[in-house]
Write a protein that holds these residues in place. Structure first.
Motif, PDB file in Angstrom:
ATOM      1  N   THR A   1     -51.626 -18.067  42.922  1.00 37.80           N
ATOM      2  CA  THR A   1     -51.051 -17.143  41.957  1.00 37.80           C
ATOM      3  C   THR A   1     -52.143 -16.596  41.054  1.00 37.80           C
ATOM      4  O   THR A   1     -53.155 -17.253  40.803  1.00 37.80           O
ATOM      5  CB  THR A   1     -49.957 -17.809  41.097  1.00 37.80           C
ATOM      6  N   SER A   2     -51.925 -15.365  40.592  1.00 32.70           N
ATOM      7  CA  SER A   2     -52.907 -14.713  39.739  1.00 32.70           C
ATOM      8  C   SER A   2     -52.217 -13.635  38.911  1.00 32.70           C
ATOM      9  O   SER A   2     -51.197 -13.086  39.328  1.00 32.70           O
ATOM     10  CB  SER A   2     -53.995 -14.063  40.606  1.00 32.70           C
ATOM     11  N   THR A   3     -52.808 -13.318  37.770  1.00 34.16           N
ATOM     12  CA  THR A   3     -52.315 -12.209  36.950  1.00 34.16           C
ATOM     13  C   THR A   3     -53.109 -10.935  37.209  1.00 34.16           C
ATOM     14  O   THR A   3     -52.993  -9.970  36.475  1.00 34.16           O
ATOM     15  CB  THR A   3     -52.382 -12.542  35.440  1.00 34.16           C
TER      16      THR A   3
ATOM     17  N   ILE B   1     -47.982 -13.790  43.566  1.00 31.67           N
ATOM     18  CA  ILE B   1     -48.497 -14.657  44.623  1.00 31.67           C
ATOM     19  C   ILE B   1     -49.370 -13.843  45.574  1.00 31.67           C
ATOM     20  O   ILE B   1     -48.978 -12.764  46.022  1.00 31.67           O
ATOM     21  CB  ILE B   1     -47.344 -15.341  45.376  1.00 31.67           C
ATOM     22  N   TRP B   2     -50.554 -14.373  45.865  1.00 34.38           N
ATOM     23  CA  TRP B   2     -51.569 -13.700  46.668  1.00 34.38           C
ATOM     24  C   TRP B   2     -51.948 -14.570  47.858  1.00 34.38           C
ATOM     25  O   TRP B   2     -51.740 -15.779  47.850  1.00 34.38           O
ATOM     26  CB  TRP B   2     -52.808 -13.435  45.818  1.00 34.38           C
TER      27      TRP B   2
ATOM     28  N   ASN C   1     -43.781 -14.671  39.327  1.00 36.43           N
ATOM     29  CA  ASN C   1     -43.733 -15.586  40.463  1.00 36.43           C
ATOM     30  C   ASN C   1     -44.938 -16.516  40.350  1.00 36.43           C
ATOM     31  O   ASN C   1     -46.067 -16.043  40.387  1.00 36.43           O
ATOM     32  CB  ASN C   1     -43.785 -14.800  41.769  1.00 36.43           C
ATOM     33  N   ALA C   2     -44.696 -17.808  40.204  1.00 38.92           N
ATOM     34  CA  ALA C   2     -45.799 -18.710  39.895  1.00 38.92           C
ATOM     35  C   ALA C   2     -45.606 -20.072  40.558  1.00 38.92           C
ATOM     36  O   ALA C   2     -44.593 -20.334  41.194  1.00 38.92           O
ATOM     37  CB  ALA C   2     -45.895 -18.882  38.384  1.00 38.92           C
ATOM     38  N   SER C   3     -46.610 -20.921  40.364  1.00 39.77           N
ATOM     39  CA  SER C   3     -46.587 -22.315  40.816  1.00 39.77           C
ATOM     40  C   SER C   3     -46.204 -22.440  42.285  1.00 39.77           C
ATOM     41  O   SER C   3     -45.264 -23.144  42.638  1.00 39.77           O
ATOM     42  CB  SER C   3     -45.626 -23.140  39.952  1.00 39.77           C
ATOM     43  N   CYS C   4     -46.936 -21.761  43.147  1.00 41.70           N
ATOM     44  CA  CYS C   4     -46.587 -21.762  44.565  1.00 41.70           C
ATOM     45  C   CYS C   4     -47.169 -22.976  45.290  1.00 41.70           C
ATOM     46  O   CYS C   4     -48.189 -23.520  44.896  1.00 41.70           O
ATOM     47  CB  CYS C   4     -47.029 -20.472  45.230  1.00 41.70           C
TER      48      CYS C   4
ATOM     49  N   THR D   1     -42.764 -23.014  55.032  1.00 42.86           N
ATOM     50  CA  THR D   1     -41.965 -22.730  53.840  1.00 42.86           C
ATOM     51  C   THR D   1     -42.861 -22.612  52.619  1.00 42.86           C
ATOM     52  O   THR D   1     -43.728 -23.453  52.398  1.00 42.86           O
ATOM     53  CB  THR D   1     -40.928 -23.859  53.609  1.00 42.86           C
ATOM     54  N   LEU D   2     -42.631 -21.552  51.849  1.00 41.50           N
ATOM     55  CA  LEU D   2     -43.342 -21.340  50.589  1.00 41.50           C
ATOM     56  C   LEU D   2     -42.368 -21.625  49.457  1.00 41.50           C
ATOM     57  O   LEU D   2     -41.271 -21.057  49.410  1.00 41.50           O
ATOM     58  CB  LEU D   2     -43.846 -19.895  50.497  1.00 41.50           C
TER      59      LEU D   2
END
Length: 75
Positions: free
Chosen positions: A11-13, A29-30, A55-58, A66-67
């Protein structure tokens, strides 16, 4: 990192769209892929994943099928 180390989900901003200012950035999410020598340029996952909201904490399941992630929607 995928169990076979072929790709990394994070994850990134960083801005998905050009021209956004820092107050408009949300976490998304990247994905980047390993070609055996270096990581590819990160790309955001499609809007089916990076939809509205943060969308965070992946995390990936062990088999990579599964993601799991946190999504914060206003309202």
């Amino acid at each position: 990192v995928a169990s076979d180390e072929s790709f990394l989900i994070f994850t990134s901003t960083r801005p998905i769209e050009k021209g956004l200012n820092k107050d408009e950035l949300v976490e998304s999410i990247w994905e980047t892929r390993w070609n055996g020598k270096e990581w590819s340029m990160p790309k955001p996952l499609p809007q089916t994943v990076n939809g509205v909201g943060q969308n965070a904490s992946c995390s990936l399941s062990f088999d990579g099928s599964t993601l799991y992630f946190y999504r914060n929607l206003d309202g």
